[in-house]
Write a protein that holds these residues in place. Structure first.
Motif, mmCIF file in Angstrom:
data_model
loop_
_atom_site.group_PDB
_atom_site.id
_atom_site.type_symbol
_atom_site.label_atom_id
_atom_site.label_comp_id
_atom_site.label_asym_id
_atom_site.label_seq_id
_atom_site.Cartn_x
_atom_site.Cartn_y
_atom_site.Cartn_z
ATOM 1 N N MET A 68 24.977 56.654 12.602
ATOM 2 C CA MET A 68 24.098 57.299 12.242
ATOM 3 C C MET A 68 23.274 56.223 13.062
ATOM 4 S SD MET A 68 21.717 60.197 12.880
ATOM 5 C CE MET A 68 20.661 60.129 13.129
ATOM 6 N N ARG A 69 22.157 56.311 13.991
ATOM 7 C CA ARG A 69 21.144 54.687 13.722
ATOM 8 C C ARG A 69 19.460 55.665 13.244
ATOM 9 N NH1 ARG A 69 16.735 53.677 19.775
ATOM 10 N NH2 ARG A 69 15.783 52.452 18.701
ATOM 11 N N PRO A 70 19.174 54.738 12.180
ATOM 12 C CA PRO A 70 18.310 54.709 10.970
ATOM 13 C C PRO A 70 16.753 55.360 12.155
ATOM 14 C CG PRO A 70 19.925 52.607 10.234
ATOM 15 C CD PRO A 70 20.021 53.463 12.052
ATOM 16 N N MET A 114 26.073 71.038 -7.293
ATOM 17 C CA MET A 114 25.534 72.910 -6.302
ATOM 18 C C MET A 114 26.302 72.673 -5.315
ATOM 19 S SD MET A 114 21.140 72.184 -7.122
ATOM 20 C CE MET A 114 20.776 73.586 -6.444
ATOM 21 N N PRO A 115 26.175 74.171 -4.740
ATOM 22 C CA PRO A 115 26.719 74.510 -3.698
ATOM 23 C C PRO A 115 26.811 73.929 -2.996
ATOM 24 C CG PRO A 115 26.753 76.565 -5.212
ATOM 25 C CD PRO A 115 26.184 75.503 -6.270
ATOM 26 N N SER A 116 27.048 73.017 -1.585
ATOM 27 C CA SER A 116 26.779 72.315 -0.717
ATOM 28 C C SER A 116 26.254 73.132 0.504
ATOM 29 C CB SER A 116 27.464 70.579 -0.856
ATOM 30 O OG SER A 116 29.080 71.150 -0.054
ATOM 31 N N ARG A 117 26.098 72.935 1.895
ATOM 32 C CA ARG A 117 26.366 73.111 2.821
ATOM 33 C C ARG A 117 27.002 71.577 4.039
ATOM 34 N NH1 ARG A 117 25.295 76.466 7.019
ATOM 35 N NH2 ARG A 117 25.220 75.338 9.732
ATOM 36 N N THR A 118 28.303 71.903 5.244
ATOM 37 C CA THR A 118 28.277 70.475 6.012
ATOM 38 C C THR A 118 28.128 70.669 7.270
ATOM 39 O OG1 THR A 118 30.203 69.533 4.481
ATOM 40 C CG2 THR A 118 30.314 68.775 6.364
ATOM 41 N N GLN A 119 27.381 69.639 7.896
ATOM 42 C CA GLN A 119 26.794 70.545 9.712
ATOM 43 C C GLN A 119 26.994 69.171 10.322
ATOM 44 O OE1 GLN A 119 23.465 72.264 8.444
ATOM 45 N NE2 GLN A 119 22.059 70.799 8.414
ATOM 46 N N ILE A 120 26.991 69.332 11.363
ATOM 47 C CA ILE A 120 26.815 68.353 12.085
ATOM 48 C C ILE A 120 25.889 68.768 12.847
ATOM 49 C CG2 ILE A 120 28.574 66.594 14.046
ATOM 50 C CD1 ILE A 120 31.360 67.545 12.192
ATOM 51 N N THR A 121 25.109 68.157 13.292
ATOM 52 C CA THR A 121 24.149 68.192 14.204
ATOM 53 C C THR A 121 23.487 67.263 14.926
ATOM 54 O OG1 THR A 121 22.856 68.060 12.348
ATOM 55 C CG2 THR A 121 23.124 70.430 12.699
ATOM 56 N N ARG A 122 22.409 67.359 15.395
ATOM 57 C CA ARG A 122 21.872 66.560 16.344
ATOM 58 C C ARG A 122 20.055 65.568 15.963
ATOM 59 N NH1 ARG A 122 22.312 67.113 21.978
ATOM 60 N NH2 ARG A 122 19.981 68.760 21.735
ATOM 61 N N LEU A 123 20.140 64.073 15.459
ATOM 62 C CA LEU A 123 18.698 64.164 15.342
ATOM 63 C C LEU A 123 18.214 63.705 16.687
ATOM 64 C CD1 LEU A 123 17.258 61.904 12.387
ATOM 65 C CD2 LEU A 123 16.893 61.590 15.276
ATOM 66 N N ASP A 124 17.054 64.332 16.784
ATOM 67 C CA ASP A 124 16.185 64.150 18.269
ATOM 68 C C ASP A 124 14.798 63.304 17.606
ATOM 69 O OD1 ASP A 124 17.894 65.181 20.929
ATOM 70 O OD2 ASP A 124 17.111 67.112 19.709
ATOM 71 N N CYS A 125 14.573 62.092 18.487
ATOM 72 C CA CYS A 125 13.819 61.290 18.364
ATOM 73 C C CYS A 125 12.372 60.969 18.853
ATOM 74 C CB CYS A 125 13.667 59.751 17.989
ATOM 75 S SG CYS A 125 12.539 58.659 17.450
ATOM 76 N N VAL A 126 11.226 61.107 18.829
ATOM 77 C CA VAL A 126 10.458 61.326 19.409
ATOM 78 C C VAL A 126 10.374 59.649 20.337
ATOM 79 C CG1 VAL A 126 8.615 60.338 18.003
ATOM 80 C CG2 VAL A 126 7.336 62.057 19.413
ATOM 81 N N GLU A 127 10.955 59.165 19.969
ATOM 82 C CA GLU A 127 10.883 57.949 21.032
ATOM 83 C C GLU A 127 12.503 57.877 21.761
ATOM 84 O OE1 GLU A 127 12.218 54.742 17.594
ATOM 85 O OE2 GLU A 127 10.884 54.489 17.202
ATOM 86 N N SER A 130 18.559 59.780 20.695
ATOM 87 C CA SER A 130 19.472 61.156 20.097
ATOM 88 C C SER A 130 20.485 60.302 19.247
ATOM 89 C CB SER A 130 19.554 62.499 20.786
ATOM 90 O OG SER A 130 18.484 62.915 21.213
ATOM 91 N N CYS A 131 20.571 61.248 18.412
ATOM 92 C CA CYS A 131 22.494 60.600 17.666
ATOM 93 C C CYS A 131 23.151 62.180 17.056
ATOM 94 C CB CYS A 131 21.683 59.729 16.493
ATOM 95 S SG CYS A 131 23.062 58.541 16.045
ATOM 96 N N ILE A 132 24.227 62.023 16.878
ATOM 97 C CA ILE A 132 24.541 63.285 16.183
ATOM 98 C C ILE A 132 25.723 62.192 14.667
ATOM 99 C CG2 ILE A 132 26.818 64.462 16.277
ATOM 100 C CD1 ILE A 132 25.761 64.895 19.701
ATOM 101 N N ALA A 133 25.908 62.932 13.572
ATOM 102 C CA ALA A 133 25.940 62.430 12.443
ATOM 103 C C ALA A 133 26.846 64.444 11.739
ATOM 104 C CB ALA A 133 25.311 61.645 11.968
#
Length: 254
Positions: A68-70, A114-127, A130-133
Motif C-alpha cells: 500500500m503506497r502511503p 470490539m467487533p471488527s470488519r475486514t474489507q479489501i478496497t481501493r484508495l484513489d488519490c487526488v494525485e 490508486s492502490c488496493i489493500a
C-alpha cells in the motif's frame, strides 16, 4: 484541486450564462470558486440519490499486487507520537468528545477487542494513483454509538498527530471531517491492521479512517480524537478539513 467532472460542470454553467460575468481577475476567481463549490454539493447529492448506502467495490486478495503506497504524512515527528510508537502504542487512547452524551476514551487494545470488519478496497488519490489493500478495523458507527451523539451533531471531525505546517500561533495538525451519514456507512471503519499485519506507521498507525466512497485525502491518518460538532465555524479556517481550507473539495466523493 478540482476533478474533471467538477471542471466540466463548472465550465458548462459559465458557458450557459451567455453574458459577460467577469469584471476583473479577482471577480473571475471568486465566481469560479462559487460555481465549483455549488457543483461539489451537486456531487454529494447525486451520489447519495443514485447509490444510497451501497458499498464501494471490494476486491479479492489476488487483486493486491503491491504494498500500500502511503499518502500524505509518513512519520509524525511530535514527541508524544514518537514515544507511543516506540512502545507499540500501548498507551494510545482514542477520545470521542464534543456533542455527545457520554465522552469515551478507548485504548488500542479496547478498540481491537470490539467487533471488527475486514474489507479489501481501493484508495484513489487526488494525485492520480490508486492502490488496493486489505483493511481491518472497528466500524466507526460502533465507536460513535458508545458516545451517544446528540441530536444536533452533524459532523465527525478527526484530529491527528501529524503536523502539516507551522503558523504564527504554532503547529497546524491535520484534521478532516465527514458527516454522520458517511460515519455510519458500513464500510467506514477505523483501521488498525493492513494486509494481515498491524497498521504501519507510514500508513497511519495506530488508527486511520477508511471512508471508501471518497478520495484518499479524506482518510485521516494518526487519529487521536473524534470531535462531534454541529458546524465547522470553530474548526481550522471554517471549511471542515485541512485541505478544504486550502481549496480542495470537502466532500470529495467518487
Amino acid at each position: 484541486m478540482l476533478d474533471r467532472r467538477t471542471l466540466l460542470l463548472g465550465g458548462a454553467a459559465l458557458a450557459l450564462s451567455g453574458c459577460k460575468i467577469f469584471d476583473s481577475a479577482t471577480d473571475r476567481d471568486s465566481r469560479l470558486r462559487a460555481v465549483f463549490a455549488s457543483q461539489e454539493g451537486l456531487t454529494k447529492f447525486a451520489q447519495r440519490a443514485m447509490i444510497g448506502d451501497r458499498l464501494a467495490p471490494e476486491f479479492t486478495e489476488a487483486d493486491i499486487r503491491q504494498g500500500m503506497r502511503p499518502n500524505g504524512s509518513v512519520d509524525p515527528a511530535s514527541a508524544d507520537y514518537r514515544r507511543m510508537a516506540n512502545t507499540g502504542f500501548a498507551d494510545y487512547r482514542l477520545t470521542v468528545t464534543g456533542m455527545v452524551e457520554t465522552p469515551v476514551s478507548l485504548s488500542l487494545a479496547e478498540l481491537t477487542a470490539m467487533p471488527s470488519r475486514t474489507q479489501i478496497t481501493r484508495l484513489d488519490c487526488v494525485e492520480g494513483w490508486s492502490c488496493i489493500a486489505k483493511w481491518r478495523g472497528v466500524p466507526l458507527g460502533s465507536v460513535l454509538t458508545l458516545a451517544k451523539p446528540k441530536l444536533t451533531a452533524r459532523y465527525a471531525v478527526f484530529h491527528c498527530f501529524d503536523a502539516r505546517e507551522r503558523s504564527l500561533s504554532g503547529e497546524v495538525f491535520y484534521y478532516e471531517s465527514i458527516d454522520l451519514i458517511d460515519a455510519y456507512h458500513p464500510q467506514t471503519i477505523l483501521a488498525y491492521a493492513m494486509n494481515g499485519a498491524p497498521l504501519p506507521v507510514a500508513n497511519g498507525a495506530p488508527l486511520r479512517l477508511r471512508v471508501e466512497r471518497q478520495l484518499g485525502y479524506k482518510m485521516a491518518k494518526y487519529v487521536h480524537t473524534i470531535d462531534l460538532v454541529e458546524s465547522f465555524a470553530d474548526i481550522g479556517l471554517g471549511k471542515g478539513s485541512y485541505w478544504a481550507d486550502r481549496g480542495y473539495e470537502w466532500y470529495a466523493g467518487i
